[in-house]
Design a protein around this motif. Structure first.
Motif, PDB file in Angstrom:
ATOM      1  N   TYR A   1       2.395  -4.842   3.955  1.00 38.63           N
ATOM      2  CA  TYR A   1       3.530  -4.075   3.445  1.00 38.63           C
ATOM      3  C   TYR A   1       3.065  -2.667   3.082  1.00 38.63           C
ATOM      4  CZ  TYR A   1       5.545  -8.723   3.142  1.00 38.63           C
ATOM      5  OH  TYR A   1       5.977  -9.983   3.444  1.00 38.63           O
ATOM      6  N   ILE A   2       3.822  -1.671   3.569  1.00 37.95           N
ATOM      7  CA  ILE A   2       3.425  -0.275   3.405  1.00 37.95           C
ATOM      8  C   ILE A   2       4.633   0.530   2.945  1.00 37.95           C
ATOM      9  CG2 ILE A   2       2.610   1.790   4.633  1.00 37.95           C
ATOM     10  CD1 ILE A   2       1.054   0.013   6.491  1.00 37.95           C
ATOM     11  N   GLN A   3       4.331   1.544   2.128  1.00 44.02           N
ATOM     12  CA  GLN A   3       5.373   2.483   1.696  1.00 44.02           C
ATOM     13  C   GLN A   3       4.793   3.884   1.793  1.00 44.02           C
ATOM     14  OE1 GLN A   3       7.165   1.574  -2.099  1.00 44.02           O
ATOM     15  NE2 GLN A   3       7.998   3.626  -2.371  1.00 44.02           N
ATOM     16  N   GLY A   4       5.565   4.802   2.352  1.00 46.36           N
ATOM     17  CA  GLY A   4       5.069   6.169   2.477  1.00 46.36           C
ATOM     18  C   GLY A   4       5.930   6.981   3.419  1.00 46.36           C
ATOM     19  N   TYR A   5       5.612   8.277   3.501  1.00 37.75           N
ATOM     20  CA  TYR A   5       6.428   9.186   4.304  1.00 37.75           C
ATOM     21  C   TYR A   5       6.416   8.830   5.791  1.00 37.75           C
ATOM     22  CZ  TYR A   5       6.923  12.380   0.343  1.00 37.75           C
ATOM     23  OH  TYR A   5       7.247  12.943  -0.846  1.00 37.75           O
ATOM     24  N   HIS A   6       5.401   8.109   6.233  1.00 40.81           N
ATOM     25  CA  HIS A   6       5.353   7.773   7.659  1.00 40.81           C
ATOM     26  C   HIS A   6       6.554   6.922   8.068  1.00 40.81           C
ATOM     27  CE1 HIS A   6       3.558   6.960  11.580  1.00 40.81           C
ATOM     28  NE2 HIS A   6       3.830   5.664  11.403  1.00 40.81           N
ATOM     29  N   PHE A   7       7.047   6.101   7.154  1.00 40.83           N
ATOM     30  CA  PHE A   7       8.174   5.223   7.469  1.00 40.83           C
ATOM     31  C   PHE A   7       9.487   5.732   6.891  1.00 40.83           C
ATOM     32  CE2 PHE A   7       4.467   2.437   7.685  1.00 40.83           C
ATOM     33  CZ  PHE A   7       4.618   1.924   8.962  1.00 40.83           C
ATOM     34  N   GLY A   8       9.423   6.802   6.129  1.00 42.31           N
ATOM     35  CA  GLY A   8      10.663   7.346   5.618  1.00 42.31           C
ATOM     36  C   GLY A   8      10.482   8.037   4.280  1.00 42.31           C
ATOM     37  N   ARG A   9      11.064   9.221   4.183  1.00 47.09           N
ATOM     38  CA  ARG A   9      11.059   9.936   2.911  1.00 47.09           C
ATOM     39  C   ARG A   9      12.215   9.425   2.044  1.00 47.09           C
ATOM     40  NH1 ARG A   9       8.134  14.727   2.571  1.00 47.09           N
ATOM     41  NH2 ARG A   9       6.914  15.192   4.449  1.00 47.09           N
TER      42      ARG A   9
ATOM     43  N   VAL B   1       0.859  -1.188   0.000  1.00 46.15           N
ATOM     44  CA  VAL B   1       0.000   0.000   0.000  1.00 46.15           C
ATOM     45  C   VAL B   1       0.892   1.233   0.000  1.00 46.15           C
ATOM     46  CG1 VAL B   1      -1.820   1.264   1.192  1.00 46.15           C
ATOM     47  CG2 VAL B   1      -1.815  -1.242   1.220  1.00 46.15           C
ATOM     48  N   GLU B   2       0.751   2.052  -1.037  1.00 50.44           N
ATOM     49  CA  GLU B   2       1.577   3.253  -1.169  1.00 50.44           C
ATOM     50  C   GLU B   2       0.849   4.478  -0.630  1.00 50.44           C
ATOM     51  OE1 GLU B   2       4.651   3.780  -4.433  1.00 50.44           O
ATOM     52  OE2 GLU B   2       2.967   2.915  -5.518  1.00 50.44           O
ATOM     53  N   GLY B   3       1.644   5.484  -0.257  1.00 45.87           N
ATOM     54  CA  GLY B   3       1.083   6.776   0.111  1.00 45.87           C
ATOM     55  C   GLY B   3       0.669   6.909   1.556  1.00 45.87           C
ATOM     56  N   VAL B   4       1.136   6.037   2.429  1.00 43.70           N
ATOM     57  CA  VAL B   4       0.770   6.101   3.852  1.00 43.70           C
ATOM     58  C   VAL B   4       1.666   7.132   4.545  1.00 43.70           C
ATOM     59  CG1 VAL B   4       0.561   4.805   6.004  1.00 43.70           C
ATOM     60  CG2 VAL B   4       0.048   3.695   3.811  1.00 43.70           C
ATOM     61  N   GLU B   5       1.034   8.158   5.145  1.00 41.42           N
ATOM     62  CA  GLU B   5       1.816   9.269   5.689  1.00 41.42           C
ATOM     63  C   GLU B   5       1.581   9.511   7.175  1.00 41.42           C
ATOM     64  OE1 GLU B   5       1.093  12.688   3.310  1.00 41.42           O
ATOM     65  OE2 GLU B   5       1.964  11.818   1.488  1.00 41.42           O
ATOM     66  N   THR B   6       0.501   8.964   7.739  1.00 43.18           N
ATOM     67  CA  THR B   6       0.199   9.243   9.142  1.00 43.18           C
ATOM     68  C   THR B   6      -0.017   7.943   9.909  1.00 43.18           C
ATOM     69  OG1 THR B   6      -2.202   9.337   8.832  1.00 43.18           O
ATOM     70  CG2 THR B   6      -0.954  11.367   8.430  1.00 43.18           C
ATOM     71  N   ALA B   7       0.027   8.066  11.231  1.00 47.13           N
ATOM     72  CA  ALA B   7      -0.194   6.902  12.089  1.00 47.13           C
ATOM     73  C   ALA B   7      -1.623   6.390  11.954  1.00 47.13           C
ATOM     74  CB  ALA B   7       0.097   7.270  13.545  1.00 47.13           C
ATOM     75  N   ASN B   8      -2.583   7.307  11.790  1.00 50.76           N
ATOM     76  CA  ASN B   8      -3.980   6.887  11.610  1.00 50.76           C
ATOM     77  C   ASN B   8      -4.142   6.070  10.333  1.00 50.76           C
ATOM     78  OD1 ASN B   8      -4.909   8.055  13.966  1.00 50.76           O
ATOM     79  ND2 ASN B   8      -5.416  10.017  12.972  1.00 50.76           N
ATOM     80  N   GLU B   9      -3.461   6.486   9.271  1.00 52.88           N
ATOM     81  CA  GLU B   9      -3.535   5.739   8.012  1.00 52.88           C
ATOM     82  C   GLU B   9      -2.904   4.359   8.172  1.00 52.88           C
ATOM     83  OE1 GLU B   9      -3.511   9.529   4.872  1.00 52.88           O
ATOM     84  OE2 GLU B   9      -1.684   8.353   5.212  1.00 52.88           O
TER      85      GLU B   9
END
Length: 644
Positions: free
Chosen positions: A613-621, A594-602
Motif C-alpha cells: 500500500y502506497i500513498q503519494g503524489y505519484h498516484f494522485g495529489r 508507505v507515504e511520500g512516494v512521488e516517482t516511478a523509481n520510488e
C-alpha cells in the motif's frame, strides 16, 4: 547562579534532621549573642561609678589610703571601658564574654577587699552582698556564677569571723542567704534564657525548612517552579546592562506511557534519574528546576553563541535519550527542549516563558527529541496563531472548512483502496490558512473538537457515494484522542452517517498516542469496538517503541515520508530500514502504508522492499470530493478496459 548550589537551599530531609538537634556550640553562640548587650551595658555604670568615686576618696580618706583606693578604682574604670569597646563587635564569642565578665567581676571583688582592708569594719561587708547581685547579673556561665559567689561568700565569712562571733553569726545567715539567692536567681534566669534561645533556634530551623520546602521539589531535590520563576523575575527586574540569558523548557516524550504501564513509583524514580542527568550535563552556572510533572526548566545566565546553545540543547536531548535503568527495567524516553533568549525574545517573565513554551511545542510537534530555539520565524507564527485563534472563534466553520482527498493505492492489485481526508480552511477574513497553522490554533483555543466534528461529517458525506470497497482515512488530534466525550461524539457521527464503520480508519500520530497512554488506548478501543480501524501515522518520526505499539489496537502503520526521502540519499540504508519496517508490520499482523512516494523509481524500490500500500503524489495529489469521484470513475473504467 548554580544548578547545584545557587539557591543556597539544602534538601528538606537534611533540615528536618537538624530541627531540635542543636549542638552545644550552637547554643553557646546564641547565648553569646543574647548576653553581649547585657554585659556591654553593664560596663558603662562600672566605668562611671569607679571614675566618680575617685574624687570622694580624697575627701573621705587620708592621702595614702585615698591613693590606694583611687588607683584600683581607676584601673577598674579603664578596664571596663576597654572591655566595652571590645564588645562593640557583634561576633564576641561565649568564651570572650566569660573572660571579660570574670576580669571585671574580679576587679570589683578586689575593690571590695581593698575597702575592707583599709577600713576593716562590718559595715563594709555589705559590698560583698552587692557583689552577689552583680555576679548574678553579669556572669554568662554557671561556673562563673558559682565561682564568683563562692569567692565573695568565703571572703565575707572570713572577714566576719575575724570581727567576732556576733558579727560572724549575723553575717553568716545574711551572706549564705544572699549567695544562694543570687546563685539560684542567676541559674534560673539563664535557664529561661537558654530555653528561649533554644525555642528561637528551633523556630528558625522550622522556618528554614518551610522555606526550603516552598522553594524545592520534594521528589527530585531540584528547585521548584516557584524558585525558577523567582529567579527569572529577579533577573528581569535587575535588568543589568549587558545582561543576557537563555531560558530552556524541557519536556519528556513518552513519560506518561511509563507512568501508565509501570506505575507511578517507577515514574517517580525515572524523574529522579532525569534530574540527576540534567545536573550532570548542564553547566555549573545553570539553574535547573522541576516545573511540574515531567517538565523541567533551565536558566543559563551567560552569553551563548548559536552554536553553543545548539551544543547544550543536543547534549541535553542525547543524555535524556539514553536508556534509563529503573527498578530492574530498561526504560527509554526522549526529551524535547525549547529555548528563548533574554532580552531578544522578551523582557518580561510572561513573554520569555510563552516563547520558550512555543519553541518547545514546535520541538515536540516537528522535531521530537531535539532542541528548538525561538526565532523571528516563530514570532511571526505566534502572531499568526494568535490572530487565527481569534478569527476561528468568529468564523462560520461549517461553510469555510473543507477537505481534499489523497488516494491510497494497492500496487499489487493496481487500484485505489482508500482516500485520506486532508483538512483545509478558506477563511472569509484571512483567505487560505495552512493546516499546520489553523490546527495548532484550534488545539490551543479549545476549538479542535468542533473542527474535527465538522470535518468528519463532511468526509463521511463524501465517502457515502464511493464504492463500498473504498475506505476513508481521517486524522485525529491529540486533544481529540484524550477526550472521552469527543471520541463518543465522533462515534455517534460515524454511526449516523450510513457509512460502514469498517470503511473508516482513524489516523493517529505517535505524539498523540503517547500524550496520555491510558486515555489514548481507551479511546482507540472505543473506536475499534465500533468497527472502525486505527492507523499509526508518521511511524519512525518519534518514539517508535515496539514495547508500546503492541499495546494498542492497531490495524495499519503509515511510515514517515522521510524513509522514502532517505532512499534518494542512501538507497542501501534506506531500503534496509524500509524493508525492516514492512516486515515488522507483517509480524504484527497490521497493514503497512508507505507515504511520500512521488516517482516511478520510488514505486519500484518500495515494491521490492515488500510494500503493498502506497500513498503519494505519484498516484494522485490531494483533490476535491468531486475530483475524487472522477478519479475513481477513471480507475474503474481502466479496470473494465483491462478486463475486456
Amino acid at each position: 547562579m548554580n544548578g547545584r548550589g545557587e539557591t543556597g537551599l539544602r534538601h528538606p530531609d537534611v533540615v528536618t534532621a537538624d530541627v531540635g538537634n542543636l549542638s552545644r556550640e550552637t547554643l553557646r553562640a546564641e547565648m553569646a549573642k543574647t548576653f553581649r548587650p547585657i554585659i556591654r551595658g553593664f560596663m558603662l555604670p562600672v566605668v562611671l561609678f569607679y571614675t566618680l568615686v575617685i574624687v570622694p576618696n580624697f575627701f573621705l580618706s587620708p592621702l595614702p589610703q585615698a591613693l590606694k583606693l583611687s588607683a584600683l578604682s581607676g584601673a577598674t574604670a579603664v578596664t571596663a571601658f576597654v572591655c566595652r569597646r571590645l564588645l562593640a563587635r557583634r561576633d564576641a564569642s561565649f568564651a570572650r564574654l566569660e573572660l571579660i565578665g570574670a576580669v571585671v567581676l574580679l576587679l570589683i571583688y578586689l575593690n571590695c577587699c581593698n575597702i575592707l582592708y583599709i577600713a576593716f569594719h562590718q559595715a563594709n561587708l555589705v559590698f560583698f552582698l552587692l557583689l552577689f547581685i552583680l555576679t548574678a547579673a553579669v556572669a554568662i556561665s554557671v561556673r562563673l556564677i558559682v565561682a564568683g559567689c563562692s569567692l565573695a561568700l568565703a571572703t565575707m565569712l572570713a572577714a566576719a569571723w575575724a570581727m567576732g562571733p556576733e558579727t560572724l553569726l549575723y553575717y553568716s545567715f545574711v551572706s549564705i542567704a544572699g549567695a544562694f539567692a543570687a546563685t539560684g536567681m542567676a541559674i534560673l534566669m539563664r535557664g529561661a534564657i537558654m530555653n528561649a534561645v533554644r525555642a528561637r533556634l528551633v523556630a528558625d530551623r522550622l522556618r528554614q525548612r518551610a522555606e526550603v520546602q516552598a522553594e524545592r521539589d520534594a521528589l527530585t531535590g531540584l528547585p521548584n517552579r516557584r524558585h525558577f520563576f523567582s529567579g527569572l523575575e529577579r533577573m528581569v527586574v535587575a535588568d543589568l546592562s549587558g545582561e543576557t540569558a537563555h531560558i530552556g523548557l524541557i519536556d519528556l516524550d513518552g513519560f506518561k506511557a511509563v507512568n501508565d504501564v509501570y506505575g507511578h513509583a517507577v515514574g517517580d524514580q525515572l524523574l529522579v534519574e532525569v534530574s540527576e542527568r540534567l545536573r550532570e550535563i548542564c553547566p555549573e552556572d545553570c539553574l535547573i528546576a522541576r516545573l511540574g510533572g515531567d517538565e523541567f526548566g533551565v536558566l543559563v545566565r551567560r552569553p551563548l553563541t548559536a552554536a553553543g546553545l545548539d551544543t547544550l540543547g543536543r547534549a541535553i536531548c542525547e543524555t535524556l535519550g539514553r536508556p534509563f535503568a529503573v527498578a530492574g527495567r530498561s526504560l527509554t524516553v526522549t526529551g524535547s527542549v525549547g529555548f528563548a533568549h533574554y532580552p531578544t525574545n522578551g523582557r518580561t517573565v510572561g513573554e520569555l516563558y510563552e516563547r520558550a513554551d512555543y519553541a518547545l511545542y514546535r520541538a515536540k510537534r516537528e522535531h521530537r527529541g531535539s532542541a528548538v530555539v525561538f526565532s523571528a520565524r516563530y514570532e511571526a507564527e505566534m502572531r499568526d496563531v494568535s490572530r487565527v485563534k481569534q478569527v476561528l472563534r468568529d468564523s462560520d466553520l461549517e461553510a469555510e472548512l473543507y477537505l481534499l482527498f489523497q488516494p491510497q493505492y494497492d500496487i499489487m492489485r493496481n487500484r485505489p483502496v482508500a482516500f485520506e481526508a486532508l483538512a483545509r480552511w478558506q477563511s472569509a477574513v484571512l483567505g487560505p490558512v495552512t493546516p499546520d497553522v489553523f490546527i495548532v490554533a484550534a488545539e490551543r483555543s479549545g476549538l479542535i473538537e468542533r473542527v474535527s466534528e465538522i470535518l468528519l461529517r463532511k468526509a463521511l458525506a463524501a465517502a457515502a457515494v464511493w464504492p463500498q470497497e473504498i475506505g476513508l482515512s481521517f486524522n485525529l488530534s491529540a486533544v481529540d484522542l484524550v477526550s472521552t466525550s469527543a471520541i463518543a461524539r465522533l462515534c455517534t457521527i460515524v454511526g449516523e452517517s450510513g457509512v460502514a464503520p469498517g470503511r473508516v480508519t482513524f489516523e493517529l500520530t505517535e505524539t498523540a498516542m503517547m500524550s496520555d497512554f491510558e486515555k489514548a488506548r481507551a479511546s482507540m478501543e472505543m473506536l475499534a469496538s465500533l468497527g472502525c480501524r486505527i492507523a499509526l501515522d508518521d511511524f519512525g518520526s518519534g518514539y517508535s517503541s515496539f514495547g508500546y505499539i503492541h499495546r494498542f489496537p492497531l490495524h495499519k502503520i503509515k511510515t514517515d515520508r522521510n524513509f522514502v526521502v532517505r532512499l534518494g540519499e542512501d538507497k542501501a540504508v534506506g531500503f534496509g530500514i524500509l524493508r525492516a519496517i514492512i516486515e515488522l508490520c507483517a509480524n504484527l499482523g497490521v497493514e503497512c502504508i508507505v507515504e511520500g512516494v512521488e516517482t516511478a523509481n520510488e514505486v519500484d524500490t518500495v515494491r521490492a522492499a515488500g510494500a503493498r500500500y502506497i500513498q503519494g503524489y505519484h498516484f494522485g495529489r490531494p483533490m476535491t470530493a468531486v475530483a475524487a469521484g472522477d478519479y475513481l470513475d477513471a480507475e474503474m473504467a481502466g479496470e473494465d478496459l483491462k478486463a475486456s
